[in-house]
Design a protein around this motif. Structure first.
Motif, PDB file in Angstrom:
ATOM      1  N   ARG A   1       0.798  -1.221   0.000  1.00 47.82           N
ATOM      2  CA  ARG A   1       0.000   0.000   0.000  1.00 47.82           C
ATOM      3  C   ARG A   1       0.835   1.277   0.000  1.00 47.82           C
ATOM      4  NH1 ARG A   1      -3.458  -1.496  -2.298  1.00 47.82           N
ATOM      5  NH2 ARG A   1      -5.605  -1.957  -1.699  1.00 47.82           N
ATOM      6  N   GLU A   2       2.044   1.162   0.440  1.00 47.97           N
ATOM      7  CA  GLU A   2       2.871   2.372   0.468  1.00 47.97           C
ATOM      8  C   GLU A   2       3.121   2.892  -0.936  1.00 47.97           C
ATOM      9  OE1 GLU A   2       6.343   1.344   2.665  1.00 47.97           O
ATOM     10  OE2 GLU A   2       5.202   0.934   4.503  1.00 47.97           O
TER      11      GLU A   2
ATOM     12  N   ARG B   1       1.565   1.114  -3.999  1.00 49.69           N
ATOM     13  CA  ARG B   1       0.654   0.661  -5.025  1.00 49.69           C
ATOM     14  C   ARG B   1      -0.803   0.763  -4.605  1.00 49.69           C
ATOM     15  NH1 ARG B   1       2.623  -2.512  -8.392  1.00 49.69           N
ATOM     16  NH2 ARG B   1       4.418  -1.926  -9.588  1.00 49.69           N
ATOM     17  N   HIS B   2      -1.649   0.910  -5.600  1.00 53.07           N
ATOM     18  CA  HIS B   2      -3.060   1.112  -5.276  1.00 53.07           C
ATOM     19  C   HIS B   2      -4.000   0.156  -5.975  1.00 53.07           C
ATOM     20  CE1 HIS B   2      -1.127   5.074  -4.557  1.00 53.07           C
ATOM     21  NE2 HIS B   2      -1.636   4.799  -3.385  1.00 53.07           N
TER      22      HIS B   2
ATOM     23  N   GLY C   1      -5.882  -1.601   4.673  1.00 56.41           N
ATOM     24  CA  GLY C   1      -5.985  -1.089   3.316  1.00 56.41           C
ATOM     25  C   GLY C   1      -6.391  -2.104   2.278  1.00 56.41           C
TER      26      GLY C   1
END
Lengths: 231, 231
Positions: free
Chosen positions: A70-71, A73-74, A96
Motif C-alpha cells: 500500500r505504500e 501501489r493502489h 488497506g
DNA sequence: ATTTTTCTTAAAGCTTTCTTAAAAAAACCT
DNA sequence: AGGTTTTTTTAAGAAAGCTTTAAGAAAAAT
C-alpha cells in the motif's frame, strides 16, 4: 482487451492449484507467490492488476505485505483469512485491503469478488471517459449515455446489439469494418462461424435509420470488405 | 483546475495514513482532523470541498459533527460507519450526510465515492444553484433530505432501499444505469451474483409511483442495458 | 420476544431480441 | 451474357432478458 493479471500469494499449494484453474478458466493471467517477500519481488518486475493475499504465511504474512504494498501501489487487494483468525482483528486494523474472504471459501465466490474489484478499479482509472457521450452524423444522433438514437430528431428504438454495431461504426467514421471486427467488437467474443448474423443486424439498423435501405445514407456496404459510415 | 481539498476526520491513525496516500495520489489536498471539534476548527480557517467523517470518534463524534457542519455549510459529507449503524438515518434528514461507506471499507471505493460527490456538487454550484433538496420530475417529487416521495401531490411511502434506487435514478436523469451500478450504489456492496433483486425493487417502486406499471412514465427499461428516467 | 416490515430468492410466464437458414437480389468476373 | 460470389431480405424458432408472484429469511420496530 488486454489480459488482466492477478497475483496470488499463498503458501498452501492446494489452494493455489485450485485457484489457478478457476482464474485461468476465466481468462486471467495468474502469477503466484508463496509469501510476502516473494510477492513484493513479483510486484517489482510485473504489472499486476489485482492481488490476493493470504493472511497466514511464513516469512512475511499477509497483513504486513498488504501494508507494504500500500505504500506504493493502489491496485485492489483481497485478503484471505481462516475462520478462526478473528476477522475483526484484521479488518479492524484498516490495513488497506479492499475486500476480505474467509476460508473455506468457494472459488467461484472469490472469482466473482475479484471481477468486481477489477471492474471498479478500471472505472476509477478512467472516470472522465465520457467518450464525448454523443456522436452526431449528418442527422443521425447516437447518445451513448441515454442509449438513444434519433434521425432528424425522430427517436429510433434500437436493440442492444444494434446499438453496439451502430455505435462502433459511428465511432469509426470513414473506416471500413469487416464483419469479423464488427462481430468481435459488438459481441465481445470471437467470430468463429461464417454466419450472417452481422448482416442481418445491419439490415435491421438500416430499416430503422435509413429512409431508403436500398440506398443507404449512413451505413454503406463496401463490397467484399465490410461496412462503414462515410466521413 | 484548482486542486480540491478534502478534510478527513478520524482518530484512527492507520486510516488517516492510508487514505493520505490514496487521496494524494489522486491529486487532492488532504487536511486532517482527529475529532469533530478539530474538524469544525479546520473548517473555519480552510476552504474545504469535501469532508470525510468517521462516525466513531472521541470528544465529538461524526454524527454530531455532521449535524453541526450542516447548520452552516453546504458541502458533500461522506461518513465512515460500522456495519449495522443505522445507515438510513445517516443519510436522512436529521444527520444529513450525502453518502457513507461501511468499515472495513475499500479505499478504492471511498475514493470513487468521494469523486462522485465532488463531481455532483460542482455541477450543482454551476448551472443553477438549485439544491433545495428536492428533485422534481414531471409530477414526481423526490425529497432528498427527508427521504420523502410524492406523485402528483400524493405522498408515497418507499422503503429505504426503494428510495435509494429511485434517488439514484432521479439524480441521473437521461442516463441508463445498469443493474450492477444500481446495486453497488444503492446497496453499498459489490454486485456478485446475478440475482434479480434490483429488478424486484424496480417493480415495487413502479407499483407505487406509476399509474400503469406496464407502461411506466418515470422508470424506463432499456433492454439489455438497465434502467433510466428520461430527461 | 413477538410482531411487523422489508429484503431476497426462486420460479413461472411473458416479451423482446438474436440466430439460423434459405431464397432473392445485386455485384463481380471471365 | 452466364456463372459465381457476396449481400440482402424474410421468416420462424431459439435464446435471452424482463416482469410478476409468492413465500421464506432477515431486519427493524414494538
Amino acid at each position: 482487451m488486454a489480459q488482466e493479471t492477478i497475483l496470488l500469494v499463498d503458501d498452501e499449494k492446494e489452494i493455489v492449484q485450485l485457484l489457478d484453474i478457476y482464474f485461468r478458466n476465466e481468462g486471467y493471467r495468474l502469477l503466484k507467490a508463496s509469501d510476502g517477500i516473494e510477492a513484493l519481488e513479483a510486484l517489482r518486475s510485473e504489472a499486476v492488476d489485482l492481488i490476493i493475499l493470504d493472511v497466514m504465511m511464513p516469512r512475511m504474512d499477509g497483513v504486513e505485505a498488504c501494508m507494504k504494498i500500500r505504500e506504493h501501489r493502489h491496485m485492489p487487494i483481497i485478503m484471505l483469512s481462516a475462520k478462526g483468525q478473528d476477522i475483526d482483528k484484521i479488518t479492524g486494523l484498516s490495513i488497506g485491503a479492499d475486500d476480505y474472504v474467509t476460508k473455506p471459501f468457494s472459488p467461484l465466490e472469490l472469482v466473482a469478488r475479484a471481477k468486481s474489484q477489477l471492474r471498479r478499479y478500471k472505472q476509477l482509472n478512467r472516470p472522465a471517459e465520457r467518450e464525448s457521450g454523443e456522436i452526431e452524423i449528418d442527422g443521425l444522433l447516437v447518445d451513448v449515455a441515454s442509449h438513444e438514437v434519433s434521425v432528424e430528431g425522430r427517436a429510433v428504438k434500437l436493440t442492444p446489439r444494434e446499438f453496439a454495431v451502430l455505435e462502433l461504426l459511428a465511432r469509426n467514421r470513414g473506416i471500413v469494418l469487416s464483419m469479423e471486427r464488427i462481430y468481435e467488437h459488438a459481441w465481445n467474443e470471437p467470430f468463429l462461424d461464417g454466419g450472417n448474423t452481422v448482416m442481418v443486424h445491419i439490415r435491421k439498423i438500416r430499416e430503422k435509420i435509413e429512409r431508403d435501405p436500398r440506398n443507404p445514407r449512413y451505413i454503406k456496404t463496401v463490397w467484399g470488405v465490410g461496412y462503414k459510415i462515410d466521413k
